[in-house]
Design a protein around this motif. Structure first.
Motif, short mmCIF file in Angstrom:
data_model
loop_
_atom_site.label_atom_id
_atom_site.label_comp_id
_atom_site.label_asym_id
_atom_site.label_seq_id
_atom_site.Cartn_x
_atom_site.Cartn_y
_atom_site.Cartn_z
N TRP A 1 -3.42 -10.08 3.44
CA TRP A 1 -3.41 -10.66 2.10
C TRP A 1 -4.80 -11.22 1.73
CZ3 TRP A 1 1.02 -9.84 4.60
CH2 TRP A 1 2.15 -9.50 3.84
N PRO A 2 -5.04 -11.48 0.45
CA PRO A 2 -6.34 -12.04 0.03
C PRO A 2 -6.66 -13.33 0.80
CG PRO A 2 -5.05 -11.38 -1.89
CD PRO A 2 -4.14 -11.25 -0.70
N GLY A 3 -7.86 -13.40 1.36
CA GLY A 3 -8.31 -14.58 2.09
C GLY A 3 -7.76 -14.70 3.48
N GLU A 4 -6.96 -13.74 3.92
CA GLU A 4 -6.37 -13.83 5.25
C GLU A 4 -7.32 -13.24 6.30
OE1 GLU A 4 -2.04 -13.10 7.36
OE2 GLU A 4 -2.73 -11.65 5.84
N ALA B 1 -6.04 -21.50 3.04
CA ALA B 1 -4.61 -21.22 2.85
C ALA B 1 -4.42 -19.80 2.33
CB ALA B 1 -4.02 -22.23 1.88
N VAL B 2 -3.35 -19.15 2.76
CA VAL B 2 -3.08 -17.78 2.36
C VAL B 2 -1.76 -17.74 1.57
CG1 VAL B 2 -2.57 -15.43 3.16
CG2 VAL B 2 -4.31 -16.82 4.32
N ASP B 3 -1.81 -17.10 0.41
CA ASP B 3 -0.61 -16.96 -0.43
C ASP B 3 -0.02 -15.57 -0.21
OD1 ASP B 3 1.35 -16.96 -2.31
OD2 ASP B 3 0.00 -16.94 -4.06
N ARG B 4 1.02 -15.50 0.61
CA ARG B 4 1.63 -14.20 0.90
C ARG B 4 2.69 -13.81 -0.12
NH1 ARG B 4 2.31 -14.49 7.53
NH2 ARG B 4 0.08 -14.71 7.99
N SER B 5 2.84 -14.62 -1.16
CA SER B 5 3.74 -14.21 -2.25
C SER B 5 3.04 -13.21 -3.17
CB SER B 5 4.19 -15.43 -3.05
OG SER B 5 3.09 -16.02 -3.72
N ALA B 6 1.70 -13.17 -3.07
CA ALA B 6 0.94 -12.19 -3.85
C ALA B 6 1.00 -10.83 -3.16
CB ALA B 6 -0.51 -12.67 -3.98
N ASP B 7 0.46 -9.83 -3.82
CA ASP B 7 0.40 -8.50 -3.22
C ASP B 7 -0.68 -8.47 -2.14
OD1 ASP B 7 2.38 -7.50 -4.88
OD2 ASP B 7 0.93 -6.91 -6.43
N PRO B 8 -0.44 -7.77 -1.02
CA PRO B 8 -1.48 -7.65 0.00
C PRO B 8 -2.64 -6.82 -0.52
CG PRO B 8 0.37 -6.20 0.50
CD PRO B 8 0.79 -7.05 -0.66
N GLY C 1 -12.87 5.16 7.81
CA GLY C 1 -13.16 6.58 7.57
C GLY C 1 -14.12 7.21 8.55
N VAL C 2 -14.51 6.47 9.58
CA VAL C 2 -15.38 7.05 10.61
C VAL C 2 -14.61 8.10 11.40
CG1 VAL C 2 -16.79 6.59 12.64
CG2 VAL C 2 -16.72 4.93 10.76
N ASP C 3 -13.35 7.77 11.74
CA ASP C 3 -12.47 8.70 12.44
C ASP C 3 -11.37 9.15 11.48
OD1 ASP C 3 -13.95 8.21 14.71
OD2 ASP C 3 -12.55 6.73 15.52
N ARG C 4 -11.00 10.41 11.56
CA ARG C 4 -9.97 10.96 10.68
C ARG C 4 -8.58 10.58 11.17
NH1 ARG C 4 -9.84 14.51 6.66
NH2 ARG C 4 -12.08 14.88 6.89
N ARG C 5 -7.71 10.24 10.22
CA ARG C 5 -6.33 9.93 10.55
C ARG C 5 -5.52 11.21 10.71
NH1 ARG C 5 -7.21 6.69 5.87
NH2 ARG C 5 -5.70 7.91 4.67
N HIS C 6 -4.66 11.26 11.71
CA HIS C 6 -3.73 12.37 11.86
C HIS C 6 -2.50 12.16 10.99
CE1 HIS C 6 -5.45 13.43 16.11
NE2 HIS C 6 -6.29 13.61 15.12
N GLN C 7 -2.08 10.91 10.90
CA GLN C 7 -0.93 10.54 10.09
C GLN C 7 -1.16 9.15 9.52
OE1 GLN C 7 2.35 10.86 12.94
NE2 GLN C 7 3.03 12.76 11.98
N GLY C 8 -0.34 8.80 8.55
CA GLY C 8 -0.37 7.45 8.02
C GLY C 8 -1.26 7.31 6.80
N THR C 9 -1.14 6.13 6.17
CA THR C 9 -1.91 5.86 4.96
C THR C 9 -2.62 4.51 5.05
OG1 THR C 9 0.02 4.80 3.91
CG2 THR C 9 -0.30 7.18 3.54
N VAL C 10 -3.69 4.40 4.28
CA VAL C 10 -4.42 3.14 4.11
C VAL C 10 -4.60 2.94 2.62
CG1 VAL C 10 -6.58 1.90 4.48
CG2 VAL C 10 -5.65 3.34 6.30
N THR C 11 -4.18 1.79 2.11
CA THR C 11 -4.38 1.49 0.69
C THR C 11 -5.08 0.15 0.54
OG1 THR C 11 -2.22 0.41 0.45
CG2 THR C 11 -2.32 2.77 0.02
N VAL C 12 -5.90 0.05 -0.49
CA VAL C 12 -6.57 -1.21 -0.85
C VAL C 12 -6.24 -1.51 -2.30
CG1 VAL C 12 -8.78 -2.38 -1.17
CG2 VAL C 12 -8.44 -0.87 0.80
N GLY C 13 -5.59 -2.65 -2.54
CA GLY C 13 -5.18 -2.99 -3.90
C GLY C 13 -4.24 -1.96 -4.48
N GLY C 14 -3.43 -1.32 -3.63
CA GLY C 14 -2.47 -0.32 -4.10
C GLY C 14 -3.05 1.08 -4.26
N GLU C 15 -4.37 1.23 -4.11
CA GLU C 15 -5.02 2.53 -4.26
C GLU C 15 -5.26 3.16 -2.89
OE1 GLU C 15 -5.68 4.07 -7.10
OE2 GLU C 15 -4.82 2.40 -8.24
#
Length: 501
Positions: A279-282, A252-259, A303-317
């Motif tokens: 989300w966690p466990g998804e 089960a996945v709790d999407r009320s939590a932060d992704p 990070g193998v290929d460089r992004r031209h635009q956009g962001t990637v965050t893990v746990g808000g970082e």
């Protein structure tokens, strides 16, 4: 025995020391038919093919060729009876030409000299029988695996083979190359040749095979008649349990939590404006056709290929673009599509491959600490059910499924927050697939966010909580779990149903 039977195996057994590989296997190989051998890795199918081809002798039972009992001591003896094995990896001489390899060992020299003109004439007569457009003067070292396999087939036909054993013949071939191979196999059968087709691609087996033998733990097991045989029936026969048990239950996945993972507006040379959350466990799938950009999304996140635009965050970082080290530091792991070239060091040990990304933690002054390393590696190999379990054994000696388990184990030494899986079951048999599905489910249950790229839509349906479908570098629609089906994914991927671009 029917006059159509070329090879009869009756109660065949094979042992290596105390290890019994085959036990009381009986099979008939008939003229002009394709006889498939299927089973998990280690079930004994390749060993049975090698016994037919004289590469290994049988230990017990009777092997008959044309009704006469034989005990073949070498491939040369089998060849004299018209029995040939084509190995999974071509066994050609790379420094010789195509025609030289085709007739290697049967050059028919005159006064000790091989006539190039006569060799060419023989090659042209042979080429007229087979639909291969090969340059007879090309060096084998310059050819693709698919073209090298064609040479192996030409060599078998040139030796007047009556039975050709093909061991995993399509493992390195694309869809079109597989179709060509199947056309050749059918043509050989029309000429009266029997083909023993060893494969773990079950859809191909049902397409090409006239007869099917299923092996499990070295023994032949019962399965439905050929006209009632389906992929689920084959899987059940191979595993000894219903196909419904292949995919584990989803957490089960709790999407009320932060992704855990947030991808926002990611663009590279290959993909544009990719956005999704996990989300966690998804378990989130990326579906679509080959070339749609699915793998490129994973490479950009890791990070193998460089992004031209956009962001990637893990746990808000934020995760720095173009840096694998930064991705790993944020808790991202990647199972790459090509485990041989991008994932594993095949010449090194199971232990080294497992600990590669964690040397800083395991070493003191640059030297691995055995007190930390040895128990961790042994525990992981046991948990992963790697066979054979040998920390010092070369990874290159393992089957594809066991190599893939080593890749999973690398990221299980320290559980990642996000695991990216690119074609995680490509090139492995159904037993290894089930083990890998179980590992994914365990990681999901522990809270790991998983993103899976798979060309097997059934795999996405069985594992994912939802699937983002890609086309031409864009996510065009999302299918939630309750609506997931092979039809829903492929309809969007093919553009039959327009997505919400």
């Amino acid at each position: 025995m029917s006059g159509d039977v070329i090879v009869e195996l009756d109660g065949i057994g094979k042992t290596y020391g105390a290890n019994r590989v085959l036990d009381d296997v009986s099979v008939e190989i008939r003229r002009g038919r394709v006889h498939a051998l299927v089973g998990e890795n280690g079930a004994g199918k390749s060993t049975l093919g090698r016994i037919i081809g004289g590469e290994v002798p049988h230990s017990t039972g009777t092997l008959k060729v044309d009704g006469r009992s034989v005990h073949q001591g070498s491939p040369r003896e089998a060849l004299a009876r018209g029995l040939v094995v084509i190995q999974q990896e071509p066994t050609l001489v790379p420094t010789l030409t195509v025609e030289q390899n085709v007739f290697l060992g049967q050059e028919q020299p005159s006064v000790g000299v091989v006539s190039r003109r006569r060799l060419r004439e023989r090659f042209e007569r042979l080429a007229a029988r087979l639909p291969f457009a090969l340059d007879p003067q090309a060096l084998v070292s310059t050819l693709s695996i698919a073209d090298q396999q064609k040479i192996e087939i030409m060599r078998a036909v040139a030796r007047d083979a009556r039975v050709i054993v093909m061991d995993e013949p399509t493992s390195s071939l694309g869809v079109r190359e597989t179709e060509v191979l199947h056309d050749v196999v059918r043509g050989l059968c029309r000429e009266g040749v029997a083909v023993v087709y060893v494969s773990h691609f079950l859809e191909e087996v049902l397409e090409i095979a006239d007869d099917v033998t299923v092996l499990r733990n070295g023994r032949r097991v019962a399965c439905p008649d050929r006209d009632r045989l389906t992929v689920p029936a084959l899987v059940e026969a191979m595993l000894g349990r219903p196909v419904g048990a292949v995919f584990p239950d989803r957490s089960a996945v709790d999407r009320s939590a932060d992704p855990v993972l947030v991808v926002d507006g990611l663009s590279t040379e290959a993909v544009d404006d990719i956005s999704f959350r996990v989300w966690p466990g998804e378990v989130v799938g990326l579906g679509g056709l080959v070339g749609s950009g699915r793998s490129e999304v994973l490479r950009a996140i890791f990070g193998v290929d460089r992004r031209h635009q956009g962001t990637v965050t893990v746990g808000g970082e934020p995760v720095r673009s173009g840096s694998v080290q930064a991705a790993i530091a944020r808790g991202i792991g990647l199972i790459p599509e090509d485990r041989a070239d991008e994932g594993l060091l095949l010449g090194l040990s199971q232990k080294v491959n497992l600990t590669l990304t964690h040397l800083r933690r395991l070493c003191f002054a640059g030297v691995p600490r055995a007190s930390l390393e040895t128990p961790m590696v042994t525990s992981l190999l046991t948990r992963l059910e790697v066979r054979p379990l040998d920390p010092r054994g070369r990874v290159g000696n393992l089957s594809g499924g066991n190599q893939q388990k080593i890749l999973f184990g690398r990221w299980m030494t320290e559980t990642p927050r996000v695991l990216l899986l690119d074609e995680p079951t490509r090139g492995v048999d159904i037993g290894a697939k089930v083990a890998i599905y179980r590992l994914i489910a365990e990681l999901s249950a522990s809270g790991v966010a998983c993103v899976i790229v798979s060309s097997d839509s059934e795999e996405l349906v069985g594992l994912a909580h939802r699937v983002h479908v890609m086309r031409r570098g864009h996510i065009v629609d999302t299918v939630e779990q309750e609506h997931l089906s092979v039809h829903s994914i492929m309809s969007i991927a093919l553009g039959v149903v327009e997505g919400a671009a």
